[in-house]
Scaffold this motif. Structure first.
Motif, PDB file in Angstrom:
ATOM      1  N   ALA A  59      89.418  -9.399  -1.864  1.00 13.42           N
ATOM      2  CA  ALA A  59      89.940  -8.717  -0.685  1.00 13.42           C
ATOM      3  C   ALA A  59      89.013  -7.636  -0.141  1.00 13.42           C
ATOM      4  CB  ALA A  59      91.300  -8.090  -1.011  1.00 13.42           C
ATOM      5  N   THR A  60      87.924  -7.335  -0.860  1.00 16.04           N
ATOM      6  CA  THR A  60      87.030  -6.255  -0.449  1.00 16.04           C
ATOM      7  C   THR A  60      86.263  -6.630   0.807  1.00 16.04           C
ATOM      8  OG1 THR A  60      86.765  -5.433  -2.702  1.00 16.04           O
ATOM      9  CG2 THR A  60      85.045  -4.844  -1.143  1.00 16.04           C
ATOM     10  N   PRO A 114      88.484 -17.630  -2.915  1.00 16.12           N
ATOM     11  CA  PRO A 114      89.044 -16.283  -2.921  1.00 16.12           C
ATOM     12  C   PRO A 114      89.972 -16.075  -1.742  1.00 16.12           C
ATOM     13  CG  PRO A 114      86.645 -16.242  -3.197  1.00 16.12           C
ATOM     14  CD  PRO A 114      87.032 -17.643  -2.849  1.00 16.12           C
ATOM     15  N   THR A 115      91.010 -15.277  -1.968  1.00 19.36           N
ATOM     16  CA  THR A 115      91.934 -14.955  -0.887  1.00 19.36           C
ATOM     17  C   THR A 115      91.340 -13.809  -0.074  1.00 19.36           C
ATOM     18  OG1 THR A 115      93.079 -13.488  -2.423  1.00 19.36           O
ATOM     19  CG2 THR A 115      93.961 -15.709  -2.156  1.00 19.36           C
ATOM     20  N   SER A 116      90.207 -14.084   0.557  1.00 21.17           N
ATOM     21  CA  SER A 116      89.485 -13.069   1.296  1.00 21.17           C
ATOM     22  C   SER A 116      90.176 -12.776   2.617  1.00 21.17           C
ATOM     23  CB  SER A 116      88.049 -13.536   1.568  1.00 21.17           C
ATOM     24  OG  SER A 116      87.418 -13.922   0.383  1.00 21.17           O
ATOM     25  N   ARG A 155      76.519 -10.006   1.471  1.00 22.28           N
ATOM     26  CA  ARG A 155      77.339  -8.823   1.723  1.00 22.28           C
ATOM     27  C   ARG A 155      78.537  -8.741   0.774  1.00 22.28           C
ATOM     28  NH1 ARG A 155      77.545  -8.663   8.379  1.00 22.28           N
ATOM     29  NH2 ARG A 155      75.283  -8.556   8.697  1.00 22.28           N
ATOM     30  N   ARG A 156      78.662  -9.725  -0.117  1.00 18.93           N
ATOM     31  CA  ARG A 156      79.805  -9.722  -1.032  1.00 18.93           C
ATOM     32  C   ARG A 156      79.303  -9.986  -2.451  1.00 18.93           C
ATOM     33  NH1 ARG A 156      84.213 -13.205  -0.021  1.00 18.93           N
ATOM     34  NH2 ARG A 156      85.485 -11.556  -0.916  1.00 18.93           N
ATOM     35  N   GLU A 157      78.527  -9.039  -2.954  1.00 20.57           N
ATOM     36  CA  GLU A 157      78.008  -9.083  -4.316  1.00 20.57           C
ATOM     37  C   GLU A 157      78.687  -7.970  -5.121  1.00 20.57           C
ATOM     38  OE1 GLU A 157      73.595 -10.916  -3.314  1.00 20.57           O
ATOM     39  OE2 GLU A 157      73.801  -8.746  -3.558  1.00 20.57           O
ATOM     40  N   PHE A 158      79.091  -8.290  -6.354  1.00 13.50           N
ATOM     41  CA  PHE A 158      79.911  -7.395  -7.164  1.00 13.50           C
ATOM     42  C   PHE A 158      79.342  -7.327  -8.586  1.00 13.50           C
ATOM     43  CE2 PHE A 158      82.435  -9.800  -4.101  1.00 13.50           C
ATOM     44  CZ  PHE A 158      83.063  -8.801  -3.374  1.00 13.50           C
ATOM     45  N   GLY A 178      85.725   2.703   3.913  1.00  8.58           N
ATOM     46  CA  GLY A 178      86.822   1.862   3.458  1.00  8.58           C
ATOM     47  C   GLY A 178      86.863   1.625   1.962  1.00  8.58           C
ATOM     48  N   ALA A 179      86.098   2.374   1.180  1.00 11.37           N
ATOM     49  CA  ALA A 179      86.079   2.204  -0.271  1.00 11.37           C
ATOM     50  C   ALA A 179      87.334   2.807  -0.894  1.00 11.37           C
ATOM     51  CB  ALA A 179      84.832   2.849  -0.868  1.00 11.37           C
TER      52      ALA A 179
END
Length: 344
Positions: free
Chosen positions: A325-326, A33-35, A156-159, A283-284
């Motif tokens: 990016a989130t 991912p382009t994080s 911390r990065r679950e969607f 930041g949402a």
């Protein structure tokens, strides 16, 4: 909400090279991912990162239900962002993988993608406000716990995303999991659920067609009022018919509860309007894609016989871009999970 994938769509399974029901690893090229650097630096490795990697893409079972797991070709002790992709009513995880393409495209970008099956009959997801509406919330919570203990996941990065009934479920998880998810992307199903009184601000992408005959854009009765097509378990817990609010009204309600302060509007493509609400707490943001004349469909995928689909935008690629990016979801100083908040 309600769909069956017709036989021609199963031919699309050939594109799911990263996904196999026999447990073999896929062959899609890996692309991380382009994080943002901040998101990557804030990774919180799950318990599974301390174990020898032994899990590959394939079909597994948890809690008596099957789920489809698709992993990047190269995975191990690097914490992976994880996407839950939830099927619509009368469908299943494999059909969702074929239709949404989240499994194939997500794994190619470095996401672990999980497509579980609902347990009700007809197969679907019980949402808050329906009879037994917390059963599937609890199942998804426990499934995430299981996956974190089995895989090397960035907690911390679950969607979550989903189509129709599964789209409603993805939105319901914002409250149901108490802010555990970093972002959700309901497709053609947001108005099947309502926000709780004080949801934790969560980035949300919403896709819906104005001519959806199954989950009406303007609200009202689903299926053009054909009550016989609504399963008994989808009716309100207190009885009575299922009457839905408008999609636009629900988007605005979520944005208000998230404390969003700025609104912008533009044409994302011909016939597709994007209304973005930014300046939200933590930041949402809330992005709402309206497809003029669109039916009950996933933008970028074929129509399913319930109105037209558009290929002018691709919901899958859009949501994966946003997920990548989130900003990583922050947890408490003690590392404890937030307590679940049932939807109202």
């Amino acid at each position: 909400m309600l769909r069956q994938v017709v036989a021609p769509l199963l031919g699309m399974a050939l594109t799911l090279t990263a996904c196999s029901v026999n447990g073999s690893r896929g062959s899609s090229p890996e692309r991380r991912p382009t994080s943002t650097g901040r998101a990557a630096a804030a990774a919180a490795p799950s318990e599974g990162c301390t174990r020898t990697p032994a899990v590959s893409s394939g079909q597994y079972r948890f809690g008596g239900r099957p789920y489809l797991l698709t992993l990047p070709r190269s995975h191990g002790r690097t914490p992976l962002p994880l996407v839950l992709d939830l099927h619509g009513l009368r469908s299943n995880g494999f059909q969702e993988a074929v239709y949404s393409r989240v499994a194939s495209l997500g794994a190619a970008r470095g996401f672990a993608v999980v497509e579980p099956n609902g347990a009700t009959r007809p197969r679907g997801w019980r949402l808050p406000g329906m009879a037994g509406g917390t059963v599937d919330i609890r199942y998804v919570r426990d499934l995430l716990d299981h996956l974190e203990g089995t895989l090397c996941v960035d907690t911390r990065r679950e969607f979550a995303t989903g189509f129709s009934n599964g789209g409603g479920m993805s939105a319901a998880l914002v409250c149901g999991l108490g802010g555990r998810l970093a972002a959700v992307a309901p497709v053609a199903g947001l108005n099947l659920t309502r926000p709780c009184a004080s949801p934790r601000p969560t980035t949300m992408l919403v896709f819906h067609g104005t001519a959806d005959p199954i989950i009406p854009y303007g609200g009202g009765a689903p299926y053009n009022g054909n009550e016989a097509r609504v399963p008994d378990w989808m009716h309100p817990a207190g009885g009575g018919p299922l009457v839905l609010p408008s999609v636009r009204g629900q988007v605005e309600r979520w944005a208000r509860l998230f404390g969003c302060g700025r609104t912008s509007r533009r044409q994302a493509a011909a016939g597709v309007t994007l209304v973005s609400r930014s300046g939200c707490r933590d930041g949402a943001r809330v992005d709402f894609y309206t497809v003029a004349g669109g039916g009950h469909s996933w933008p970028g995928s074929p129509a399913l016989g319930a109105g037209p689909s558009t290929t002018r935008i691709d919901a899958t690629r859009i949501m994966l871009d946003v997920f990548a990016a989130t900003k990583a979801r922050q947890v408490s100083a003690t590392g404890e999970r937030p307590a679940p908040r049932p939807g109202r």
